[in-house]
Design a protein around this motif. Structure first.
Motif, PDB file in Angstrom:
ATOM      1  N   GLY A   1       1.221   7.674  60.442  1.00  0.00           N
ATOM      2  CA  GLY A   1       0.851   8.735  61.380  1.00  0.00           C
ATOM      3  C   GLY A   1       2.015   9.429  62.057  1.00  0.00           C
ATOM      4  O   GLY A   1       1.834  10.061  63.101  1.00  0.00           O
ATOM      5  N   PHE A   2       3.208   9.360  61.467  1.00  0.00           N
ATOM      6  CA  PHE A   2       4.315  10.177  62.004  1.00  0.00           C
ATOM      7  C   PHE A   2       3.883  11.640  61.962  1.00  0.00           C
ATOM      8  O   PHE A   2       3.174  12.054  61.028  1.00  0.00           O
ATOM      9  N   ALA A   3       4.349  12.416  62.951  1.00  0.00           N
ATOM     10  CA  ALA A   3       3.929  13.819  63.008  1.00  0.00           C
ATOM     11  C   ALA A   3       4.787  14.696  62.092  1.00  0.00           C
ATOM     12  O   ALA A   3       4.928  15.890  62.310  1.00  0.00           O
ATOM     13  N   VAL A   4       5.380  14.107  61.087  1.00  0.00           N
ATOM     14  CA  VAL A   4       6.246  14.838  60.162  1.00  0.00           C
ATOM     15  C   VAL A   4       5.826  14.465  58.742  1.00  0.00           C
ATOM     16  O   VAL A   4       5.702  13.294  58.421  1.00  0.00           O
ATOM     17  N   SER A   5       5.599  15.492  57.925  1.00  0.00           N
ATOM     18  CA  SER A   5       5.205  15.214  56.540  1.00  0.00           C
ATOM     19  C   SER A   5       6.355  15.578  55.609  1.00  0.00           C
ATOM     20  O   SER A   5       7.361  16.146  56.042  1.00  0.00           O
ATOM     21  N   GLN A   6       6.187  15.285  54.325  1.00  0.00           N
ATOM     22  CA  GLN A   6       7.207  15.654  53.329  1.00  0.00           C
ATOM     23  C   GLN A   6       7.534  17.148  53.433  1.00  0.00           C
ATOM     24  O   GLN A   6       8.670  17.550  53.249  1.00  0.00           O
ATOM     25  N   ASP A   7       6.517  17.975  53.762  1.00  0.00           N
ATOM     26  CA  ASP A   7       6.729  19.429  53.767  1.00  0.00           C
ATOM     27  C   ASP A   7       7.581  19.923  54.930  1.00  0.00           C
ATOM     28  O   ASP A   7       8.210  20.971  54.841  1.00  0.00           O
ATOM     29  N   ASN A   8       7.543  19.192  56.065  1.00  0.00           N
ATOM     30  CA  ASN A   8       8.323  19.723  57.189  1.00  0.00           C
ATOM     31  C   ASN A   8       9.501  18.843  57.622  1.00  0.00           C
ATOM     32  O   ASN A   8      10.070  19.051  58.677  1.00  0.00           O
ATOM     33  N   VAL A   9       9.867  17.902  56.748  1.00  0.00           N
ATOM     34  CA  VAL A   9      11.020  17.038  57.035  1.00  0.00           C
ATOM     35  C   VAL A   9      12.262  17.864  57.353  1.00  0.00           C
ATOM     36  O   VAL A   9      12.977  17.611  58.326  1.00  0.00           O
ATOM     37  N   GLN A  10      12.474  18.880  56.530  1.00  0.00           N
ATOM     38  CA  GLN A  10      13.726  19.619  56.669  1.00  0.00           C
ATOM     39  C   GLN A  10      13.827  20.392  57.981  1.00  0.00           C
ATOM     40  O   GLN A  10      14.919  20.653  58.465  1.00  0.00           O
ATOM     41  N   LYS A  11      12.681  20.732  58.573  1.00  0.00           N
ATOM     42  CA  LYS A  11      12.709  21.456  59.844  1.00  0.00           C
ATOM     43  C   LYS A  11      13.196  20.534  60.964  1.00  0.00           C
ATOM     44  O   LYS A  11      13.754  20.986  61.950  1.00  0.00           O
ATOM     45  N   ILE A  12      12.961  19.250  60.826  1.00  0.00           N
ATOM     46  CA  ILE A  12      13.314  18.301  61.885  1.00  0.00           C
ATOM     47  C   ILE A  12      14.767  17.844  61.753  1.00  0.00           C
ATOM     48  O   ILE A  12      15.439  17.582  62.734  1.00  0.00           O
ATOM     49  N   LEU A  13      15.234  17.762  60.520  1.00  0.00           N
ATOM     50  CA  LEU A  13      16.566  17.202  60.289  1.00  0.00           C
ATOM     51  C   LEU A  13      17.598  18.312  60.104  1.00  0.00           C
ATOM     52  O   LEU A  13      17.284  19.377  59.581  1.00  0.00           O
TER      53      LEU A  13
END
Ligand SMILES: NC(=O)C1=CN([C@@H]2O[C@H](COP(=O)(O)OP(=O)(O)OC[C@H]3O[C@@H](n4cnc5c(N)ncnc54)[C@H](OP(=O)(O)O)[C@@H]3O)[C@@H](O)[C@H]2O)[C@@H](O)CC1
Ligand SMILES: Nc1ncnc2c1ncn2[C@@H]1O[C@H](COP(=O)(O)OP(=O)(O)O)[C@@H](O)[C@H]1O
Ligand SMILES: [K+]
Length: 521
Positions: free
Chosen positions: A215-227
């Motif tokens: 249930g992390f609020a980060v999926s494969q699709d938006n990983v790059q936006k966070i990192l």
């Protein structure tokens, strides 16, 4: 494609989920624990001959959040009727807030609890399962003292070992900080695959890896936006479907023309394997430039190929230059040997004025490692350059020892790629493919592929993917490495790990492509 994360990236994802989006930490933890306990329970259920009460499970923890996950998991198993023990190691000071919260519940439920004492480690023989929750992604230094003794004890006994998030002692990133590691049978990891469990030696310690969505609020699709940085990735089976469809009205000229400069006076096999696998990977025309001694065998083994030759007296560089500009992709090096003549051939290709994608393998790499000026030719070459060293060749190219390269394959490949402006395919059990800003770590393949000629087959598959019409050559090279490994896995099933040969790998390519629906009408 899936992202592979390290502890810095995971901590950002943790923090984003908890602080930015407001998902309570204990909610993530409860889900993490549930994924571990239900997995252990599934394994326990398969031990059909014994009832729950006879199955004993020990969780080993320290006082961080990995330990807290372990405490929550053992509580869930205790409440399901299993015989359980908490074995705690750690300093006297309280643990993290989450750890103390979970420990309080353990105390309230009166779940059996023991503290570890250095040099007097509890024998763990009686347990059917050990849940390893000592260190997770928070491991920060070498494991010593009581912790190391417990790891030795875990590794000594025959219990089924399930690691929480990552085997204790293993680092999640590309650099390992500890020699002491739990050898798990299974690892239930949270949210994302971890780089350290895909690279060796970590892959050997993690056992079978189960990635659990907690249930992390980060999926494969938006990983790059966070990192901030581009994380490493791994290719998956479904990526094979990204191979562009072949034109229905195409012809052999439009499917990709490949020139293979390979094979010397007493070495022809490499050229044949490269040619065979290039055809098996979709290339339209394969022209082999080889020593005249190899012509008859080539045309017998791969009759679809076109053959041009050189001999001991004449390197035939005029012809070679002509075919370089004809080609869409050039492979140079397999079985070429290292001699004045092969140096002339490689130099001729690099100075041909061609803009075809150039794959430099085997002896072409050995020639470059002995002649610095070839880097100058590479930098002036018009097309993309892909270099495919195995660890020994990389050692000759960089002057680093094999041990140094194996211990840090990602950094080595990345630095080399950046320094020389090439795509680097550093071949090993976990091959690394990278350019200046992409890193792929390969997960397909097996040790049966450690057999002469496997690398020659790979050159043909890379050529196939270069001719397939991808815009992104680095991705195409990584996909080729993955497909090559899948063909190796197919051989493992059919010929077996001891008997499989490189030719079998080339012959298995067609099954990999057809099973993955790439045989378009
Ligand atoms: N809500 C969340 O946050 C979620 C977190 N999750 C879980 O948290 C885990 C990460 O937890 P974490 O960051 O607390 O670190 P963890 O892996 O327990 O280890 C750190 C502890 O070990 C210690 N230590 C380190 N190295 C050591 C050594 N060599 N030798 C001895 N001690 C050493 C270190 O102590 P210190 O360095 O302060 O001395 C500290 O006490 C993660 O893997 C996942 O399982 C999930 O449930 C998802 C939700
Ligand atoms: N243990 C292994 N697991 C997975 N792949 C492997 C393993 N050993 C070798 N390979 C793969 O087999 C190929 C061997 O290439 P290389 O060493 O160049 O062989 P050769 O020079 O004999 O053609 C590489 O693609 C490598 O990644
Ligand atoms: K662990």
């Amino acid at each position: 494609m899936k992202y592979l994360l390290d502890s810095v990236a995971m901590k950002k994802i943790d923090e984003y989920s908890i602080k930015t989006t407001g998902i309570p930490s204990v909610v993530l933890m409860e889900r993490a624990a549930l994924s571990v306990s239900s997995f252990v329970e599934k394994l326990a259920y398969n031990k059909k001959d014994s009832g729950k009460k006879d199955i004993s499970i020990c969780v080993v923890c320290t006082k961080g959040n990995n330990g807290a996950d372990g405490l929550a998991a053992i509580r869930q198993l205790y409440l399901h009727g299993y015989k359980t023990l908490v074995y705690e190691a750690g300093r006297k000071e309280p643990g993290t807030d989450e750890y103390e919260l979970q420990k309080n519940i353990i105390k309230n439920l009166e779940i059996p609890f023991e503290c570890a004492v250095q040099d007097n480690i509890l024998p763990l023989d009686e347990y059917d399962f050990i849940i390893d929750a000592m260190f997770g992604i928070g491991l920060s230094r070498d494991v010593t003292g009581v912790y190391a003794q417990i790891i030795d004890e875990i590794n000594r006994v025959s219990a089924v070992k399930v690691a929480v998030d990552i085997p204790s002692g293993l680092s999640a990133g590309i650099v390992q900080v500890s020699n002491k590691k739990v050898k798990a049978d299974y690892t239930v990891t949270f949210g994302f695959d971890k780089t350290g469990m895909v690279l060796y030696p970590g892959r050997k310690y993690a056992g079978k890896v189960i990635v659990s969505d907690i249930g992390f609020a980060v999926s494969q699709d938006n990983v790059q936006k966070i990192l901030e940085n581009n994380p490493a990735r791994m290719i998956e089976k479904k990526d094979i479907l990204m191979i562009p469809e072949r034109e229905a009205d195409g012809n052999k000229g439009t499917s990709g023309k490949v020139l293979i400069a390979a094979g010397s006076r007493s070495m022809g096999g490499a050229a044949f394997m490269s040619a065979q696998s290039a055809y098996r990977s979709g290339c339209g025309l394969v022209r082999v430039f080889t020593h005249e001694n190899n012509k008859n065998a080539l045309l017998t083994l791969v009759p679809e190929s076109i053959c041009d030759t050189y001999n001991d007296k004449n390197s035939n560089c005029d012809e070679l230059t002509k075919w370089c500009t004809w080609a869409d992709c050039i492979i140079a090096g397999p079985g070429l040997s290292v001699s004045g003549q092969s140096e002339e051939i490689v130099k001729c290709i690099l100075q041909s004025g061609s803009d075809a994608t150039l794959i430099l393998d085997a002896d072409a790499l050995n020639i470059i490692s002995e002649n610095e000026e070839y880097y100058e030719y590479i930098s002036r070459y018009k097309g993309k350059v892909i270099m495919t060293p195995h660890v020994g060749e990389m050692s000759r190219l960089t002057g680093k020892s094999v041990g140094q390269i194996k211990g840090n394959s990602v950094e080595t490949a990345l630095c080399y790629s950046k320094e020389h402006g090439v795509i680097c395919v550093l071949k090993d059990a976990a091959t690394v493919v990278c350019d200046h800003d992409n890193i792929y770590i390969n997960t397909s393949g097996n040790c049966g592929m450690a057999t002469g000629g496997s690398g020659d087959v790979l050159t043909g598959v890379i050529a196939g993917m270069m001719c397939a019409g991808f815009d992104d050559e680095c991705f195409a090279a990584a996909l080729a490495v993955y497909i090559h490994g899948c063909a190796g896995d197919m051989c493992r099933k059919n010929q077996g790990i001891f008997s499989m040969k490189a030719w079998d790998i080339a012959e298995s390519l067609s099954t990999v492509f057809t099973q993955n629906n790439t045989d378009y009408n």
